[in-house]
Structures are given as C-alpha cells and as structure tokens.
Design an enzyme around this catalytic site. Structure first.
Site, short mmCIF file in Angstrom:
data_model
loop_
_atom_site.label_atom_id
_atom_site.label_comp_id
_atom_site.label_asym_id
_atom_site.label_seq_id
_atom_site.Cartn_x
_atom_site.Cartn_y
_atom_site.Cartn_z
N LYS A 1 0.85 -1.20 0.00
CA LYS A 1 0.00 0.00 0.00
C LYS A 1 0.88 1.24 0.00
O LYS A 1 1.61 1.49 0.96
CB LYS A 1 -0.87 0.05 1.26
CG LYS A 1 -1.83 1.21 1.24
CD LYS A 1 -2.41 1.53 2.62
CE LYS A 1 -1.83 2.78 3.25
NZ LYS A 1 -1.99 4.02 2.50
N GLU B 1 10.52 0.81 10.15
CA GLU B 1 11.52 1.86 9.92
C GLU B 1 10.80 3.17 10.20
O GLU B 1 9.91 3.56 9.44
CB GLU B 1 12.03 1.75 8.49
CG GLU B 1 13.39 2.37 8.30
CD GLU B 1 13.30 3.83 7.94
OE1 GLU B 1 13.38 4.67 8.88
OE2 GLU B 1 13.13 4.14 6.76
N CYS C 1 13.32 10.72 6.98
CA CYS C 1 13.41 10.13 8.33
C CYS C 1 14.81 10.28 8.91
O CYS C 1 14.98 10.35 10.12
CB CYS C 1 12.99 8.67 8.31
SG CYS C 1 13.82 7.70 7.08
N GLU D 1 9.92 14.97 16.03
CA GLU D 1 10.20 14.94 14.59
C GLU D 1 9.30 15.96 13.88
O GLU D 1 8.07 15.86 13.94
CB GLU D 1 9.96 13.54 14.02
CG GLU D 1 10.38 13.44 12.57
CD GLU D 1 10.25 12.03 12.02
OE1 GLU D 1 9.20 11.42 12.19
OE2 GLU D 1 11.22 11.56 11.39
P1 NDP Z 1 2.01 7.90 8.69
O1 NDP Z 1 2.91 7.09 9.53
O2 NDP Z 1 0.63 8.14 9.15
O3 NDP Z 1 1.91 7.31 7.19
C1 NDP Z 1 2.75 6.33 6.67
C2 NDP Z 1 1.95 5.22 6.01
O4 NDP Z 1 1.13 4.57 7.00
C3 NDP Z 1 0.98 5.72 4.95
O5 NDP Z 1 0.89 4.76 3.91
C4 NDP Z 1 -0.33 5.81 5.71
O6 NDP Z 1 -1.48 5.74 4.88
C5 NDP Z 1 -0.23 4.58 6.59
N1 NDP Z 1 -1.10 4.64 7.77
C6 NDP Z 1 -1.60 5.75 8.38
N2 NDP Z 1 -2.37 5.40 9.42
C7 NDP Z 1 -2.38 4.05 9.48
C8 NDP Z 1 -3.00 3.11 10.34
N3 NDP Z 1 -3.79 3.49 11.34
N4 NDP Z 1 -2.77 1.80 10.12
C9 NDP Z 1 -1.98 1.40 9.09
N5 NDP Z 1 -1.38 2.25 8.24
C10 NDP Z 1 -1.57 3.57 8.43
O7 NDP Z 1 2.70 9.29 8.44
P2 NDP Z 1 1.95 10.66 8.07
O8 NDP Z 1 1.76 10.60 6.64
O9 NDP Z 1 0.77 10.94 8.88
O10 NDP Z 1 3.05 11.71 8.57
C11 NDP Z 1 3.06 12.08 9.94
C12 NDP Z 1 4.47 12.12 10.45
O11 NDP Z 1 5.05 10.82 10.37
C13 NDP Z 1 5.41 12.97 9.65
O12 NDP Z 1 5.28 14.31 9.96
C14 NDP Z 1 6.72 12.39 10.06
O13 NDP Z 1 7.10 12.88 11.29
C15 NDP Z 1 6.43 10.91 10.16
N6 NDP Z 1 6.79 10.18 8.94
C16 NDP Z 1 7.95 9.50 8.94
C17 NDP Z 1 8.35 8.85 7.78
C18 NDP Z 1 9.63 8.11 7.74
O14 NDP Z 1 10.18 7.93 6.66
N7 NDP Z 1 10.12 7.61 8.85
C19 NDP Z 1 7.57 8.89 6.56
C20 NDP Z 1 6.31 9.59 6.68
C21 NDP Z 1 5.97 10.22 7.84
P3 NDP Z 1 -2.22 7.05 4.33
O15 NDP Z 1 -1.23 8.14 4.28
O16 NDP Z 1 -2.67 6.62 2.97
O17 NDP Z 1 -3.37 7.32 5.25
#
Ligand code: NDP
Length: 505
Positions: A194, A270, A305, A404
């Site tokens: 996904k 990660e 990240c 973060e």
């Molecule tokens: P998320 O962790 O919410 O999103 C990452 C992935 O997880 C997306 O595909 C998202 O789907 C999915 N996801 C979201 N909620 C759920 C859930 N309840 N169960 C399973 N999967 C889920 O990150 P955000 O996009 O909200 O970003 C928020 C913060 O997260 C950022 O500001 C940053 O601090 C951190 N982040 C860190 C990353 C990294 O590389 N370590 C990458 C992205 C974010 P969808 O978006 O389609 O809802």
C-alpha cells in the site's frame, strides 16, 4: 546520463499534460476498480490542484489481493522458479524502471512536490538500482551445512516468509517501495503493498512495468487507499506472514498491536528520527561541512526520516558555521518542483505544512530565535512551500529538538566538551542516523562508537549505499534493516533439516 533526462521546464509542463496515469488497484496482474467503486482525489502539492482520482481501496480489496498473493505463494510459481529466471525478470524490471525514469520522475514530482532534478536524477535511478541489486543477489544466496556429528547431515536453508505486506510513506514513494520490493521479491515472497494515499501514482506504474517484465500474476499487488482502512487491514490480515512499514513512530506502534492481536506476523518497522549532526571545534573546511549540513536537513524539504535536524556545534565554531550554512542556502532555491533549478519543492500537503509551521511557532514560544525562514512562501501558487528555516539558541529539551518535525527546520544547539556533545546527541527517543565532523581520528572513532544510531557518517552526510544496511535504534526501528544482504534476513525463514544417516552395513 540522468542529467540529460531531466526535462527543461517547458518540456516538463507539456509532458505532464500528456501523462497517462494509472489510478486503479493492481491485483492479480491487472488493474481494477476498488470493490466499492469509490475513488479519492490526489493533489499536486505545488499548486493545490487535483491531479487525478485514485481507486479508494478498503479491507475487501486487501482480502482480494491477499487471496491472489497467497495462491501465488502456495503454487510456487515465484518461490520455486529457477533463481536465475527470477533474477532475469527482476533485472528486466529494473531496466524498465530506468528506461522510464523521466515519466516516473514527472509523476513523482507532481504527486509529491519533489524537485524534478531529484526525482528523475535520484529517486528513479535509485529505485531501479535497488531492484537490480537485490535481483542480482537472487541466485547467489547460499544456505549452510552445519558441523553436525558423524552420521548426520544438517542443512540450514532460507525459505521465503510467504506473503509480505508493505505500507509505504509519501516522502520517497518509489524508493521506499523498492527498499521493500527488492529484497522481498528476490527472496521469493509474494506481496501486497500500500502506497501512501497522497502519493500512489508512481508505484502503480512501477507495478505495471513489473508485469511487463514478467513478474507472474498475483506475485505483486498494489492496494491504494487510506491507512486507517487499507493499512490496518494489511496489518491485521491473517493471510499475511510479515509486514514491513516505513512511516511515523505512532503508526509503527499500531502495527505491533495489529500483529499481537491477530496472527503474530513478523513486523519490520523503519520509523522517525531526530538525528544529530555534531561539528567539533577542529572540523576542517567549514564550507564543505555547511554543504553537508544543508543537505542533511533541507534535502527533500526535510521530509526525510534520517534528516539531520539537530546541529550540535562546538561553541567556538557556531557563528562561523552558521554564516557558512546561510551562504550555502543561496544555492537552495525554493520554487516550482518542475523547474530543474529548484532544490526545495513543496511540502506534501496543507495539513503537513501547517504542522511544520506550528512547530516554528512552538520554537518561537520556547524562546529559540529564527535566523532564516520560518514562514510560508509562494502562497500565490496555491502550493505548500516553506523555505529552509534555522533556529538558533535551542536547548535539547525543547520540543523542536525532541519531536520529529519532518520539514526544513534545523535546530542549532551548542556544546563545550566531547562528552556533552555525545550526551546531547543521544538524548532523544530516536536513533536512526547521526553525523560528526572532526579531523581527530580518536574523536571520530570514540564518538561514532558512543552514538546510539543505526547509521553514522564521519565527515559526511551519508546513509551509505545499497551495500550497507539502513535501520534505526530505539524508537526509530524494530525488527530488521532495509538494504544490503541484511534485508534478505527480514523476508526469509531459517529452516534446519537434520538428516540421520544409516550406518554402513
Ligand atoms: P504515517 O505514519 O501516518 O503514514 C505512513 C503510512 O502509514 C501511509 O501509507 C499511511 O497511509 C499509513 N497509515 C496511516 N495510518 C495508518 C493506520 N492506522 N494503520 C496502518 N497504516 C496507516 O505518516 P503521516 O503521513 O501521517 O506523517 C506524519 C508524520 O510521520 C510525519 O510528519 C513524520 O514525522 C512521520 N513520517 C515519517 C516517515 C519516515 O520515513 N520515517 C515517513 C512519513 C511520515 P495514508 O497516508 O494513505 O493514510
């Protein structure tokens, strides 16, 4: 070679108009609508305008994808294929991704707001290189024969885990997918993946290129849709044997609950970071250090990240280094991501921009001083732009130094002694990356050893390359590492076969 692929602005704009986007779920080797027929709008972060409507998957679609992935796993069509043939298919796939880097880069740029020079010149070649690196390992993964007693033979062999689920973030949509796809497919697993709903377009096209390269139907399936429905369904699905997640620590924690509450699937996380960049008093060539410092925090708009979001600098060098970083920023124009000159594109969404600007306000309220940036720019474009922002006078216990932000915001923290620098660097719930700058080999080795982080750069901002593992300590990671041969461990089971030999008659 990739430089010649990066289009001029006019060409990019007309090529974007001609893009033929894939917007349906990719299940069982072909595209289809979500079972509900629902779609959602994906926007261009640089304009706030809609790009396309994408199929909005739901748990029923995850069920369908898992069913075909399970059937493909059980049939052995992929796991028992001659490894040389599996390798050839995956190499062909990497070749196709590379050959289509310009189209894929344009898609990534309009969907994620990332500069075109980075997507065409970096993300797509890196995506192809990752798939190719793991592809080439496919027929070079050996088992072992244990030193068992006379009269026995004991083999230790690797087998695919089975069906791997993956949930991908929006900051490097293609590359983060490749970090999971490469090792999981090379080791013979089938997959249900996904993408983030804000950035689904590149992966759908990449999956199609995989089918064209010969990946059998059912081996690779993409279900688009929201995290709290599709992502959770992947996390909880009893037909998925392992789930790999990159994203926030908060959602990572949920995946542990999903697995604990259901089938105890293997969970690979990660997660976030708050990585320090330590500059010691003897650091040489401040201009080059400043270049690395800027790269570490402002690359990809800080949506990274492993972003080096805390600059921990010796008090005696702070003023000079800040001046050098500000000079370096003259080479970091903020602008239209389709313009090849742009280094800072748009943040992923209005909500995320507001979150980043909210942290800027938190920093001000905590008493830190904005040296540059700190406000929205290019508002007239309708896009979500925040320029490089630097806070001076930060204490490590402030929220802007602990949480973060995931945007182009750097916190500058001073230190006096080596021990103090290490304490500040490690005083965080995270442990993904760190870098340090010194001319003293003793300091370099001592401090590199003391840092509680998965990736340490010495006189460099680097995460290494495909040959080195990537993953975090503490709340930055759990369960394994991406990249390198270590990634194969994540997606394989270890089987012991103990054979008793009959004695000679
Ligand atoms: P998320 O962790 O919410 O999103 C990452 C992935 O997880 C997306 O595909 C998202 O789907 C999915 N996801 C979201 N909620 C759920 C859930 N309840 N169960 C399973 N999967 C889920 O990150 P955000 O996009 O909200 O970003 C928020 C913060 O997260 C950022 O500001 C940053 O601090 C951190 N982040 C860190 C990353 C990294 O590389 N370590 C990458 C992205 C974010 P969808 O978006 O389609 O809802």
């Amino acid at each position: 070679m990739t430089d010649t692929l990066i289009p001029e602005l006019d060409d990019a704009q007309s090529e974007v108009r001609d893009l033929d986007l894939r917007t349906q779920l990719f299940i069982g080797g072909g595209f289809r609508e979500a079972a509900s027929g629902r779609r959602y709008v994906t926007e261009n972060p640089a304009t706030g305008q809609p790009i396309a409507e994408v199929a909005e998957g739901a748990p029923a679609d995850v069920d369908a994808a898992v069913a075909v992935a399970r059937a493909a796993a059980d049939s052995g069509v992929w796991s028992r294929m001659d490894p040389g043939d599996r390798k050839r298919i995956l190499v062909r796939w990497a070749d196709r991704i590379e050959a289509n880097a310009r189209e894929l880069g344009l898609i990534e740029t309009i969907d994620a707001g990332k500069p075109i020079a980075d997507t065409v010149g970096g993300d797509m070649p890196e995506t192809a290189a990752c798939i190719r690196w793991h592809a080439e390992a496919t027929d070079k993964l050996y088992g072992q024969v244990a030193p068992s007693p006379e009269g026995t033979v004991a083999t230790i062999t690797r087998e695919p885990v089975g069906v791997v689920g993956a949930v991908i973030p929006w900051n490097y949509p293609a590359q983060m997918a490749a970090w999971k796809l490469g090792p999981a497919l090379a080791t013979g697993n089938t997959m249900v993946i996904k993408p983030a709903s804000t950035t689904s377009l590149s992966l759908l096209r990449i999956a199609e290129l995989g089918a064209e390269a010969g990946i059998p139907a059912g081996v690779l399936n993409v279900v688009t849709g929201p995290g709290d429905s599709v992502g959770e369904a992947i996390g909880r699905h009893p037909g998925i044997d392992c789930v790999a997640f990159t994203g926030s620590t908060e959602v990572g924690r949920r995946f542990l609950h999903y697995a604990a509450d259901t089938n105890l699937k293997r969970v690979l996380l990660e997660l976030g970071g708050k990585s320090p960049q330590i500059v010691f008093a003897d650091a040489a060539d401040l201009a080059s250090v400043a270049e690395n410092v800027a790269m570490a925090i402002f690359w990809n708009m800080g949506e990274n990240c492993s972003a080096g979001s805390r600059l921990v600098v010796h008090r005696s060098r702070k003023a000079d280094l800040l001046e050098a970083v500000l000079a370096e920023l003259a080479r970091w124009p903020v602008g239209d991501p389709l313009d090849p000159a742009t280094k800072i594109g748009a943040l992923i969404s209005r909500g995320h921009m507001e979150r980043v600007l909210g942290y800027v306000q938190v920093g001000r309220d905590e008493g830190a001083r904005v040296v540059t940036g700190g406000q929205r720019v290019l508002e007239e474009t309708g896009g979500w732009f925040v320029p490089p922002t630097i806070f001076d006078g930060v204490r490590n216990d402030m929220r802007i130094a602990q949480e973060e932000i995931f945007g182009p915001v750097l916190s500058v923290i001073e230190f006096d002694t080596e021990a103090e620098a290490v304490t500040i660097a490690n005083d965080t719930p995270y442990g993904l990356a760190a870098s340090l700058y010194t001319e003293d080999l003793n300091v370099a080795h001592r401090v590199a050893r003391d840092l509680r982080a998965g990736v340490v750069g010495v006189n460099a901002y680097s995460e290494g390359d495909m040959t080195t593992p990537f993953g975090g300590y503490k709340q930055s990671g759990f369960g394994g590492h991406d990249k390198s041969v270590h990634a194969h461990d994540q997606y394989t089971e270890t089987k012991t076969t103990w054979i008793q030999l009959r004695p000679r008659e």
